[in-house]
Design a protein around this motif. Sequence first.
Motif, short mmCIF file in Angstrom:
data_model
loop_
_atom_site.label_atom_id
_atom_site.label_comp_id
_atom_site.label_asym_id
_atom_site.label_seq_id
_atom_site.Cartn_x
_atom_site.Cartn_y
_atom_site.Cartn_z
N ALA A 113 0.82 -1.21 0.00
CA ALA A 113 0.00 0.00 0.00
C ALA A 113 0.85 1.26 0.00
O ALA A 113 0.31 2.36 0.10
CB ALA A 113 -0.93 -0.01 1.22
N GLY A 114 2.18 1.10 -0.10
CA GLY A 114 3.07 2.25 -0.11
C GLY A 114 3.35 2.84 1.25
O GLY A 114 3.79 3.99 1.36
N ILE A 115 3.12 2.06 2.31
CA ILE A 115 3.35 2.51 3.69
C ILE A 115 4.55 1.75 4.26
O ILE A 115 4.58 0.52 4.25
CB ILE A 115 2.10 2.28 4.57
N VAL A 116 5.53 2.49 4.75
CA VAL A 116 6.73 1.87 5.32
C VAL A 116 6.43 1.34 6.72
O VAL A 116 5.81 2.03 7.53
CB VAL A 116 7.89 2.89 5.38
N ALA A 117 6.85 0.10 7.01
CA ALA A 117 6.58 -0.51 8.31
C ALA A 117 7.87 -0.93 8.98
O ALA A 117 8.80 -1.44 8.34
CB ALA A 117 5.66 -1.73 8.15
N VAL A 118 7.94 -0.72 10.30
CA VAL A 118 9.04 -1.21 11.14
C VAL A 118 8.41 -1.95 12.30
O VAL A 118 7.48 -1.44 12.95
CB VAL A 118 9.92 -0.05 11.66
N ALA A 119 8.87 -3.17 12.58
CA ALA A 119 8.27 -4.01 13.63
C ALA A 119 9.03 -3.88 14.93
O ALA A 119 10.26 -3.97 14.96
CB ALA A 119 8.25 -5.47 13.18
N GLN A 120 8.30 -3.68 16.03
CA GLN A 120 8.90 -3.71 17.37
C GLN A 120 8.98 -5.15 17.83
O GLN A 120 8.01 -5.90 17.72
CB GLN A 120 8.04 -2.89 18.34
#
Length: 392
Positions: A78-85
């Motif tokens: 969707a063009g959204i950058v994600a970073v996982a905790q």
Amino acid sequence: MSRIILLTDFSESYAQGLLKGIAEYSRQNTPWVLCRMPLSYREIHGMKGVLRWAKKWKADGIIGQFYNSEKVEIFKEAGIVAVAQDFKYRFKEVPNITNDNYLVGKMAADYFFQKGFRNFAFYGFKGIVWSMERCDSFREQISQHGFGDNFYEYQNPQFEDLWYYESSSLNDWLKSLPKPIALMTCDDNQGHFILEACRDCHINIPEEISVLGVDNDENVCNLSDPPLSSIGLNVVKGGYETAKLLDAMINNKNCDYQDVVIGPTYIVTRQSTDIYSTSDHHVSVVLKYIHQNSDKKINVNDIIPLVPLSRRLLENRFKQVTGMPIYQYLFNLRMKKLAQKLLETNAPILDIALQIGFSDYKNISRQFKTVMGCTPTEYREMHVLKRKPEDV
């Protein structure tokens, strides 16, 4: 102006530290719009619901706790950058905020060795990556010192409903442990549970079981009875580095990335480990005096009169208990105290060194590096955000 969703448990000091670092990066660079989304939203609406809201809000990025069964790649699509905790396992599809758990375990082992312990235990969770890594490292250090047969562990298979615990099997395990024993828990919440269980079992803390947690969550540690000692993590710096990474990925969706690794800082000793485990009363007296006066300029000559032993005999017995001569123990303790002060204050390094008893200030950088692996200036740069330049 980037729009970022933070999906985490804001009641935890770890998440609060991340938020401080993220906010500082935003303040120093282009201001962000931050949305603090509670975990309950994910529980109710699922990941697809989170994505729908993110798209409606026109989010550029999301930092959050995600279940490993969830497809985090839907954000990238969707063009959204994600970073996982770090939660249960690390993702391969997105960068993770994680910890140097092997250094955490090593720090805990070294801490207990210096207190004279020879029996060790770990309480954590089975199948949770950060807990397993801390246990593995702790066990490895114990084994390297020749006490692998004196190591005990309790790996709880459950990772749900962390606000309570079933006490029966845990109590039986605690009662079965040899005493005295040094027990590391995977985090402060589990340290708090252990202290509660020990009270139910009428086990004395720290005389019979000395308990050390991880995270240094002051609310949890000071809520415990007795107050819980804990390993602090450099979470604020980790939040800053996470924001820096997220910013780079937003500006270049194809940029290379690595996990953000948060390291430990220092151990805060509270009542749960305020003891020195040795049957040698004279060495115990010396250890107690050293730690009570760690902020003062003391040397071996100040210690010898404390006990009715010759210098040579005391040195031999002290080394048998701690694994090092008195002067080396004093030196290492003072260097670790210097490291702690470097993170707690903005004072010049020279002023801190003189305050805690270093007279040979010309060699401070070299001496500090022998213990900590870097110079005082480098240590500050690694663990804090931006400070005024300071020279030794």
